[in-house]
Scaffold this motif. Structure first.
Motif, PDB file in Angstrom:
ATOM      1  N   GLY A  98     107.189 118.032 125.184  1.00  0.00           N
ATOM      2  CA  GLY A  98     107.716 116.668 125.146  1.00  0.00           C
ATOM      3  C   GLY A  98     107.899 116.116 123.752  1.00  0.00           C
ATOM      4  O   GLY A  98     108.442 115.026 123.582  1.00  0.00           O
ATOM      5  N   ARG A 205     112.101 120.503 126.627  1.00  0.00           N
ATOM      6  CA  ARG A 205     111.088 119.584 127.136  1.00  0.00           C
ATOM      7  C   ARG A 205     109.700 120.206 127.213  1.00  0.00           C
ATOM      8  O   ARG A 205     108.688 119.531 127.044  1.00  0.00           O
ATOM      9  CB  ARG A 205     111.499 119.095 128.529  1.00  0.00           C
ATOM     10  CG  ARG A 205     112.839 118.369 128.571  1.00  0.00           C
ATOM     11  CD  ARG A 205     113.344 118.259 129.994  1.00  0.00           C
ATOM     12  NE  ARG A 205     113.640 119.593 130.533  1.00  0.00           N
ATOM     13  CZ  ARG A 205     113.998 119.827 131.800  1.00  0.00           C
ATOM     14  NH1 ARG A 205     114.073 118.825 132.662  1.00  0.00           N
ATOM     15  NH2 ARG A 205     114.269 121.064 132.200  1.00  0.00           N
ATOM     16  N   GLU A 245     109.889 109.220 122.752  1.00  0.00           N
ATOM     17  CA  GLU A 245     110.850 109.668 123.753  1.00  0.00           C
ATOM     18  C   GLU A 245     110.286 110.736 124.687  1.00  0.00           C
ATOM     19  O   GLU A 245     111.003 111.262 125.533  1.00  0.00           O
ATOM     20  CB  GLU A 245     112.107 110.222 123.058  1.00  0.00           C
ATOM     21  CG  GLU A 245     112.809 109.231 122.141  1.00  0.00           C
ATOM     22  CD  GLU A 245     113.232 107.971 122.891  1.00  0.00           C
ATOM     23  OE1 GLU A 245     113.730 108.100 124.030  1.00  0.00           O
ATOM     24  OE2 GLU A 245     113.042 106.868 122.347  1.00  0.00           O
ATOM     25  N   SER A 246     109.033 111.045 124.547  1.00  0.00           N
ATOM     26  CA  SER A 246     108.433 112.095 125.374  1.00  0.00           C
ATOM     27  C   SER A 246     108.514 111.753 126.853  1.00  0.00           C
ATOM     28  O   SER A 246     108.248 110.612 127.266  1.00  0.00           O
ATOM     29  CB  SER A 246     106.965 112.307 124.989  1.00  0.00           C
ATOM     30  OG  SER A 246     106.327 113.182 125.900  1.00  0.00           O
ATOM     31  N   ARG A 247     108.827 112.743 127.664  1.00  0.00           N
ATOM     32  CA  ARG A 247     108.892 112.562 129.119  1.00  0.00           C
ATOM     33  C   ARG A 247     107.532 112.206 129.702  1.00  0.00           C
ATOM     34  O   ARG A 247     107.435 111.692 130.828  1.00  0.00           O
ATOM     35  CB  ARG A 247     109.425 113.835 129.768  1.00  0.00           C
ATOM     36  CG  ARG A 247     108.499 115.026 129.653  1.00  0.00           C
ATOM     37  CD  ARG A 247     109.208 116.352 129.928  1.00  0.00           C
ATOM     38  NE  ARG A 247     109.815 116.374 131.221  1.00  0.00           N
ATOM     39  CZ  ARG A 247     109.212 116.827 132.324  1.00  0.00           C
ATOM     40  NH1 ARG A 247     107.953 117.226 132.279  1.00  0.00           N
ATOM     41  NH2 ARG A 247     109.834 116.852 133.475  1.00  0.00           N
ATOM     42  N   TYR A 248     106.464 112.448 128.953  1.00  0.00           N
ATOM     43  CA  TYR A 248     105.132 112.222 129.491  1.00  0.00           C
ATOM     44  C   TYR A 248     104.722 110.757 129.466  1.00  0.00           C
ATOM     45  O   TYR A 248     103.727 110.383 130.090  1.00  0.00           O
ATOM     46  CB  TYR A 248     104.125 113.112 128.768  1.00  0.00           C
ATOM     47  CG  TYR A 248     104.422 114.578 129.053  1.00  0.00           C
ATOM     48  CD1 TYR A 248     104.062 115.151 130.269  1.00  0.00           C
ATOM     49  CD2 TYR A 248     105.126 115.358 128.134  1.00  0.00           C
ATOM     50  CE1 TYR A 248     104.370 116.469 130.555  1.00  0.00           C
ATOM     51  CE2 TYR A 248     105.436 116.686 128.417  1.00  0.00           C
ATOM     52  CZ  TYR A 248     105.061 117.230 129.630  1.00  0.00           C
ATOM     53  OH  TYR A 248     105.374 118.536 129.919  1.00  0.00           O
ATOM     54  N   LYS A 250     106.617 108.502 130.916  1.00  0.00           N
ATOM     55  CA  LYS A 250     106.952 108.140 132.300  1.00  0.00           C
ATOM     56  C   LYS A 250     105.942 108.730 133.270  1.00  0.00           C
ATOM     57  O   LYS A 250     105.564 108.090 134.259  1.00  0.00           O
ATOM     58  CB  LYS A 250     108.359 108.621 132.635  1.00  0.00           C
ATOM     59  CG  LYS A 250     109.471 107.849 131.940  1.00  0.00           C
ATOM     60  CD  LYS A 250     110.837 108.331 132.389  1.00  0.00           C
ATOM     61  CE  LYS A 250     111.942 107.529 131.706  1.00  0.00           C
ATOM     62  NZ  LYS A 250     113.306 108.020 132.112  1.00  0.00           N
ATOM     63  N   GLN A 251     105.503 109.956 133.002  1.00  0.00           N
ATOM     64  CA  GLN A 251     104.530 110.578 133.893  1.00  0.00           C
ATOM     65  C   GLN A 251     103.216 109.799 133.887  1.00  0.00           C
ATOM     66  O   GLN A 251     102.582 109.618 134.932  1.00  0.00           O
ATOM     67  CB  GLN A 251     104.286 112.028 133.465  1.00  0.00           C
ATOM     68  CG  GLN A 251     103.513 112.827 134.490  1.00  0.00           C
ATOM     69  CD  GLN A 251     103.312 114.263 134.085  1.00  0.00           C
ATOM     70  OE1 GLN A 251     102.201 114.670 133.720  1.00  0.00           O
ATOM     71  NE2 GLN A 251     104.379 115.044 134.112  1.00  0.00           N
TER      72      GLN A 251
END
Length: 317
Positions: A98, A205, A245-248, A250-251
């Motif tokens: 991420g 990612r 901007e890491s997808r984590y 949102k997680q």
């Protein structure tokens, strides 16, 4: 096969760029290896190793960038288990999934998460291997049955996939399963015959796992996933403050807003979508795996419930 250097009594890997020849496929012995990649896993590291080590021929525990007591825990456990637990320090700075660093780093660079994972795999010595995270509490009877099945596999054409359930605590302290993301492992975790076609690859990612030519078969729910019980709910290693901007992100928010339910409720909710899953299962690998997950949950986890899991956690922690 990669041979770590010994520095001050510790096995060390530094600056190594993985190549397929590192896997030494022809020199592997019959049996099963588990390999771990550990960064600040002290919360449940002993729990994980003690609940799994009797089932494997070896556990290879590779630690990286630990600022907690993980290395000390590993050395103490190594004193207890001897050569069955091999401990290696991977010294290079590794960029987390991420992150911008991960996205931009070539897969065979020592700083790459992919290189780190492949080196950990290459350090194993047996014909079958599986990835073991530092927050897995093994489900004993399920593990025993799956290991028997893998040891009887003479054809080496199957990846024996397994899953876990993501645990969290309710406000009153009881354990439950996260409704928003109940299952850990959806075809990417399993026992596989090591070959030059079973390696980790790069996605901007995260890392991916290649299992070219292997049919995936589901062997059960073999662990309770303790990630969300860790300090920081298991998100501290993603370096989120440096990677907006890491997808984590949102997680993490998804977890924080999640309802916590029972195993039976998870089975019922997944089962409500089963018609489409059943229709697609003869044609799509992931649909077949989801079908088998639903069937397994509906039949009940072998010899284990959340009360038993909580009791076992208190035994180790």
């Amino acid at each position: 096969m990669i041979t770590p250097k010994s520095t001050d009594g510790q096995d060390v890997i530094s600056g190594h760029s993985f190549s397929l020849s590192d896997l030494s496929v022809d020199d592997r012995k019959p049996g099963i290896s588990a390999f771990m990649r550990i960064r600040n896993g002290a919360d449940f590291l002993e729990t994980t190793i003690e609940s799994h080590i009797e089932y494997f021929d070896e556990i290879v525990a590779v630690h990286n960038q630990c600022t907690d007591t993980s290395p000390a825990i590993l050395m103490r456990l190594k004193q207890r288990h001897g050569e069955k637990l091999r401990v290696v320090h991977y010294t290079d700075r590794v960029f987390p999934p991420g992150s911008v660093g991960h996205a931009q780093t070539p897969k065979n660079a020592p700083q790459s998460l992919v290189n780190y994972y492949n080196v950990a795999l290459a350090l194993t010595r047996y014909q079958f291997a599986t990835k073991l995270d530092d927050d897995h509490l093994g489900i004993e009877e399920g593990l025993a049955d799956a290991i028997k099945r893998v040891r009887e596999d003479r054809l080496h054409r199957v990846m024996h996939c397994f899953s876990g359930l993501n645990l969290a605590r309710r406000a009153e302290g009881t354990l439950g399963v996260t409704a928003s993301n109940p299952i850990s492992g959806n075809g990417d975790i399993g026992f596989f015959p090591v070959s030059e076609k079973t390696v980790f690859g790069h996605d901007r990612r995260f890392e991916t796992f290649r299992h070219d030519g292997l049919r995936r078969e589901f062997v059960g729910f073999l662990y309770w996933h303790l990630k969300y019980l860790k300090k920081g709910n298991g998100f501290d290693n993603y370096e989120l403050s440096d990677n907006p901007e890491s997808r984590y992100h949102k997680q993490r928010e998804r977890f924080r807003g999640s309802e916590i339910v029972t195993v039976e409720e998870v089975a019922a909710r997944l089962g409500a979508k089963q018609t489409q899953v059943w229709l697609l299962s003869p044609f799509i690998d992931k649909a077949r795996l989801r079908r088998d997950q639903i069937k397994c949950l509906r039949s009940g986890l072998p010899s284990e419930d959340l009360i038993t899991a909580d009791r076992r956690l208190s035994q180790y922690c």
